[in-house]
Design an enzyme around this catalytic site. Structure first.
Site, short mmCIF file in Angstrom:
data_model
loop_
_atom_site.label_atom_id
_atom_site.label_comp_id
_atom_site.label_asym_id
_atom_site.label_seq_id
_atom_site.Cartn_x
_atom_site.Cartn_y
_atom_site.Cartn_z
N LYS A 51 60.30 7.90 55.69
CA LYS A 51 60.33 8.92 58.25
C LYS A 51 60.43 7.28 59.06
O LYS A 51 61.17 8.37 59.38
CB LYS A 51 58.73 9.59 57.97
N GLN A 95 49.58 9.40 59.27
CA GLN A 95 49.95 9.87 57.93
C GLN A 95 48.89 10.63 57.92
O GLN A 95 47.41 10.17 57.35
CB GLN A 95 50.24 9.62 57.09
N ASP A 118 53.96 16.46 64.59
CA ASP A 118 53.81 17.36 63.89
C ASP A 118 53.25 18.44 63.60
O ASP A 118 53.81 19.75 62.52
CB ASP A 118 52.75 16.61 62.40
N1 GUN Z 1 50.24 14.44 54.70
C1 GUN Z 1 51.03 15.56 53.84
N2 GUN Z 1 52.50 16.53 54.90
C2 GUN Z 1 52.18 15.44 55.70
C3 GUN Z 1 52.84 15.82 57.09
O1 GUN Z 1 53.45 16.92 57.58
N3 GUN Z 1 52.50 15.35 58.26
C4 GUN Z 1 51.24 13.97 57.94
N4 GUN Z 1 50.68 13.25 59.05
N5 GUN Z 1 50.67 13.67 56.58
C5 GUN Z 1 51.06 14.24 55.90
#
Ligand code: GUN
Length: 285
Positions: A51, A95, A118
């Protein structure tokens, strides 16, 4: 035919990059995405790294805040509240998963809805289910874009989603429904899953089990979207929820792992961050 998420993600990121240039000319600074990582889970570390890399590629200011797994819930909420107040932070992503002593729902609710890149905030989820303007969650948004890019007509089709998580299964089912697919949400406890899956024109698999979907579960010509990211127990290599080699012989279109949904999730995160930034800048005028 294989649908490359890597290629489509590149196109989306190029558009976001141009959007960032225009935004800098207009508002004097690039969007700023803050990603919070708690603990040392290797998969989460790798996602967060990806990211940050994409954020830099499109020209964002990118900050990754790392905290030990022992951080208290109160400390984490305090950090988020400070980021909410910071006018120069446009997107906040924590995350998941978080250590068990931290209430994930509380953390998600604490992120200001306008910075929820998100699309996980309950107000965003409600807006999605009520067909109001919302931030679409990144993985479901990426899946719909992949289907469109591959020329799969969703309208009137039978879609089966295997998996019912808040992050993928439920929202992607709703987004397919809004495109007039007839949607079945299946899961590991679905009776006769093979029969259910094999009726799908569009099969989305997000169950988190290596090579769970075999050729006998797939209809000839179906579009198969593999959201799984697993380690093959035999080789330790990355593999999806779909037995790619087998199913590719039968499917009309299929996404690979890696190089399918994963890069699209990140590209859509970049798009969401730019959208949040623009909305917040415009509301200040
Ligand atoms: N953990 C697995 N996929 C995601 C996601 O799309 N966003 C976040 N914040 N955590 C995750």
């Amino acid at each position: 035919m294989q649908i490359s998420g890597t290629d489509l993600a590149k196109e989306i990121k190029a558009e976001v990059k141009q959007g960032v240039k225009d935004a800098v000319d207009r508002y004097g600074r690039p969007p700023h995405l803050v990603v919070i990582l708690v603990g040392e889970d290797p998969a989460s570390q790798s996602y967060v790294k990806g990211k940050g890399k994409d954020a830099e590629e499109v020209g964002f200011k990118s900050t990754t805040l790392r905290y030990p797994a022992t951080i208290s819930e109160e400390e984490l909420l305090h950090i988020i509240r400070d980021l909410n107040k910071d006018d120069e932070v446009d997107g906040i992503l924590v995350q998941l998963p978080l250590p068990s002593h931290i209430d994930e729902d509380k953390v998600i609710e604490t992120i200001d809805q306008s910075k929820d890149v998100d699309g996980f905030h309950p107000a965003n989820v409600a807006a999605l289910w009520q067909k109001r303007p919302c931030t679409y969650p990144c993985t479901p948004k990426g899946i719909i874009k992949l289907l469109d890019k591959a020329g799969v007509d969703i309208n009137g089709k039978r879609a089966v989603v295997i998996g019912r998580s808040n992050i993928v299964g439920l929202p992607v089912a709703k987004m397919l429904l809004d495109r007039n697919a007839t949607v079945t949400i299946a899961h590991s406890k679905t009776t006769d899953l093979k029969k259910v899956a094999s009726e799908a024109d569009i099969l989305v698999v997000a169950i988190g089990r290596p090579r769970f979907v075999t050729a006998d579960m797939v209809k000839e010509g179906a579009a198969v979207i593999d959201v799984g990211v697993n380690r093959d127990p035999a080789t330790g290599k990355l593999c999806g929820d779909v037995d790619f080699n087998e199913v590719a012989q039968i499917a009309g279109v299929i996404t690979p792992v890696p190089g399918g949904v994963g890069p699209m999730t990140r590209a859509c995160l970049m798009e969401n961050t730019l959208e949040c930034y623009l909305k917040n800048q415009e509301s200040k005028i």
